[in-house]
Design an enzyme around this catalytic site. Structure first.
Site, PDB file in Angstrom:
ATOM      1  N   LYS A 194       1.206  -4.805  -2.605  1.00 20.19           N
ATOM      2  CA  LYS A 194       0.082  -4.043  -2.059  1.00 20.19           C
ATOM      3  C   LYS A 194      -0.117  -4.503  -0.622  1.00 20.19           C
ATOM      4  CE  LYS A 194      -4.784  -2.954  -2.594  1.00 20.19           C
ATOM      5  NZ  LYS A 194      -5.940  -2.928  -3.497  1.00 20.19           N
ATOM      6  N   ARG A 204     -12.253   3.675   0.310  1.00 14.25           N
ATOM      7  CA  ARG A 204     -13.401   2.793   0.531  1.00 14.25           C
ATOM      8  C   ARG A 204     -14.656   3.615   0.821  1.00 14.25           C
ATOM      9  NH1 ARG A 204     -10.149  -1.808   4.098  1.00 14.25           N
ATOM     10  NH2 ARG A 204      -8.647  -2.341   2.460  1.00 14.25           N
ATOM     11  N   GLU A 232       6.876 -11.456  -4.731  1.00 14.49           N
ATOM     12  CA  GLU A 232       5.785 -10.969  -5.576  1.00 14.49           C
ATOM     13  C   GLU A 232       6.324 -10.376  -6.882  1.00 14.49           C
ATOM     14  OE1 GLU A 232       2.646 -11.342  -5.255  1.00 14.49           O
ATOM     15  OE2 GLU A 232       2.180 -11.663  -3.137  1.00 14.49           O
ATOM     16  N   LYS A 247       2.277  -0.052  -3.105  1.00 10.25           N
ATOM     17  CA  LYS A 247       1.129   0.682  -2.577  1.00 10.25           C
ATOM     18  C   LYS A 247       0.907   0.340  -1.108  1.00 10.25           C
ATOM     19  CE  LYS A 247      -3.817   0.824  -3.179  1.00 10.25           C
ATOM     20  NZ  LYS A 247      -4.957   0.276  -3.845  1.00 10.25           N
ATOM     21  N   SER A 273      -5.287   7.216  -0.933  1.00 15.08           N
ATOM     22  CA  SER A 273      -6.302   8.136  -0.400  1.00 15.08           C
ATOM     23  C   SER A 273      -5.985   8.638   1.010  1.00 15.08           C
ATOM     24  CB  SER A 273      -7.666   7.451  -0.422  1.00 15.08           C
ATOM     25  OG  SER A 273      -7.640   6.253   0.342  1.00 15.08           O
TER      26      SER A 273
HETATM   27  C1  PBG Z   1      -9.402  -2.131  -4.644  1.00 15.64           C
HETATM   28  C2  PBG Z   1      -8.497  -0.981  -4.459  1.00 15.64           C
HETATM   29  C3  PBG Z   1      -8.225  -0.291  -3.267  1.00 15.64           C
HETATM   30  C4  PBG Z   1      -7.435   0.814  -3.629  1.00 15.64           C
HETATM   31  C5  PBG Z   1      -7.203   0.745  -5.011  1.00 15.64           C
HETATM   32  N1  PBG Z   1      -7.851  -0.381  -5.508  1.00 15.64           N
HETATM   33  C6  PBG Z   1      -8.719  -0.489  -1.875  1.00 15.64           C
HETATM   34  C7  PBG Z   1      -8.477  -1.762  -1.203  1.00 15.64           C
HETATM   35  O1  PBG Z   1      -7.710  -2.619  -1.607  1.00 15.64           O
HETATM   36  O2  PBG Z   1      -9.170  -1.964  -0.181  1.00 15.64           O
HETATM   37  C8  PBG Z   1      -6.970   1.883  -2.678  1.00 15.64           C
HETATM   38  C9  PBG Z   1      -6.617   3.193  -3.276  1.00 15.64           C
HETATM   39  C10 PBG Z   1      -6.520   4.329  -2.328  1.00 15.64           C
HETATM   40  O3  PBG Z   1      -6.641   4.174  -1.092  1.00 15.64           O
HETATM   41  O4  PBG Z   1      -6.332   5.459  -2.807  1.00 15.64           O
HETATM   42  N2  PBG Z   1      -8.870  -3.372  -4.795  1.00 15.64           N
END
Ligand code: PBG
Length: 323
Positions: A194, A204, A232, A247, A273
């Site tokens: 991630k 967010r 990882e 991700k 997103s």
């Molecule tokens: C929270 C989380 C996030 C996303 C999924 N779980 C945001 C972040 O890490 O700040 C992002 C998903 C998306 O942008 O669609 N830990």
């Protein structure tokens, strides 16, 4: 010319015969946002067509997805600011909004696969994925919170828990907590690679979960790094992960391919997103063809090696019969 590759592209039947990659409803996971209240849905401004649902509405949404053959859902809670604190205590309180949502979905639709997000940020008054002390994100102390959170999700009926926090050692820690409490059948989908990405902005907004100070660079990965994803991946695999996730998806297709070539576990990719917002904004401006752009994105993520795709496009591609 002995070889004329165009011969295998000359008509639709041949093109389909030699097509290497397919996307089906079975591969898709639909992320859904939850808010407290009754019979409401509010659209996320930066994600046209995506809503925050109250639990009663969520059940209607899940039902309509199941009718389309979409069976897997990843739930995310929008938590009232007054319930947030430094230790995210609301996240493991029995009967909280999230736990109620999980159990209602599983009670009404046992055939639905419910994936839950294990991370402190929606519940943290600091907006971080870990406990903050003197500006630092504490790793081992955070694991305890994550373990408690995963346990209430399992008790509520989660099929898969998905730690998205990027603390070291969390997969093994959660696996132990689940096993010690008799939840040996609950799977772990680890957010393995991630990245500290700009593309989480709209998410967010949806959850009002942005960090109150600083950024997430001491725990999420540097976008410049590829080989580090293998470290990882090795750890997650050794700690008992059932899925490895990459991700975001589209800017990291090389990482999806790298993990695919280095593990036998299924790979999940999160088409996040910001990727959704970019496509929708261009479509709204009339700059891209909607069906073609969206199916090309999903096909590319599968081609790179993802078995499952978490995507906000999941419902619309099935509703419109684009696959
Ligand atoms: C929270 C989380 C996030 C996303 C999924 N779980 C945001 C972040 O890490 O700040 C992002 C998903 C998306 O942008 O669609 N830990």
């Amino acid at each position: 010319m002995l070889q004329r590759p165009r011969r295998n592209r000359k008509n639709e039947a041949i093109r389909r015969m030699v097509q290497e990659t397919h996307v089906s409803a079975d591969n898709l996971i639909f992320p859904l946002f939850i808010i407290d209240g009754n019979n409401q849905k509010s659209e996320v401004a930066s994600m046209p067509g995506i809503y925050r649902h109250t639990i009663d509405n969520l059940l209607r949404e899940v039902e309509s997805c199941l009718k389309l053959g979409l069976k897997s859902f990843d739930l995310f809670p929008n938590i009232d600011e007054s319930l947030k604190d430094k230790h995210a205590t609301e996240s493991y309180r029995d009967g909280n909004l999230y736990v109620r949502a999980i159990s209602e979905v599983k009670k009404n639709f046992p055939e639905a696969c419910v994936i839950t997000d294990v991370a402190m940020d929606p519940y943290s008054s600091d907006g971080h994925d870990g406990i903050v002390e003197n500006g630092e994100i504490l790793n081992d102390e955070t694991l305890e919170v994550l373990g408690r959170m995963a346990l209430v999700h399992a008790q509520a009926g989660a099929d898969i828990v998905a730690p998205s926090d990027m603390m070291d050692g969390r997969v093994g820690y959660i696996r132990n907590v689940l096993d010690d409490n008799g939840f040996t059948n609950v799977s772990i989908m680890s957010y393995t690679a991630k990245y500290a990405s700009a593309f989480y902005g709209p998410f967010r907004d949806a959850l009002n979960s942005a960090p109150k100070f600083g950024d997430k660079k001491t725990y999420q990965m540097n976008p410049a790094n590829q080989r580090e994803a293998l470290i990882e991946a090795d750890l997650d695999e050794a700690e008992g992960a059932d899925f490895l996730m990459v991700k975001p998806a589209l800017p990291y297709l090389d990482v999806i391919k790298l993990l695919k070539d280095n593990t036998e576990l299924p790979i999940a990719a999160y088409n996040v997103s910001g990727e959704y917002a970019m496509i929708k904004a261009a479509i709204q401006k009339g700059w891209l063809n909607e069906q073609r752009a969206i199916t090309e994105v999903l096909t590319s993520i599968r081609r790179a090696g993802a078995t499952a795709i978490l995507t906000y496009h999941a419902k619309e591609v099935l509703e419109n019969k684009w696959l």
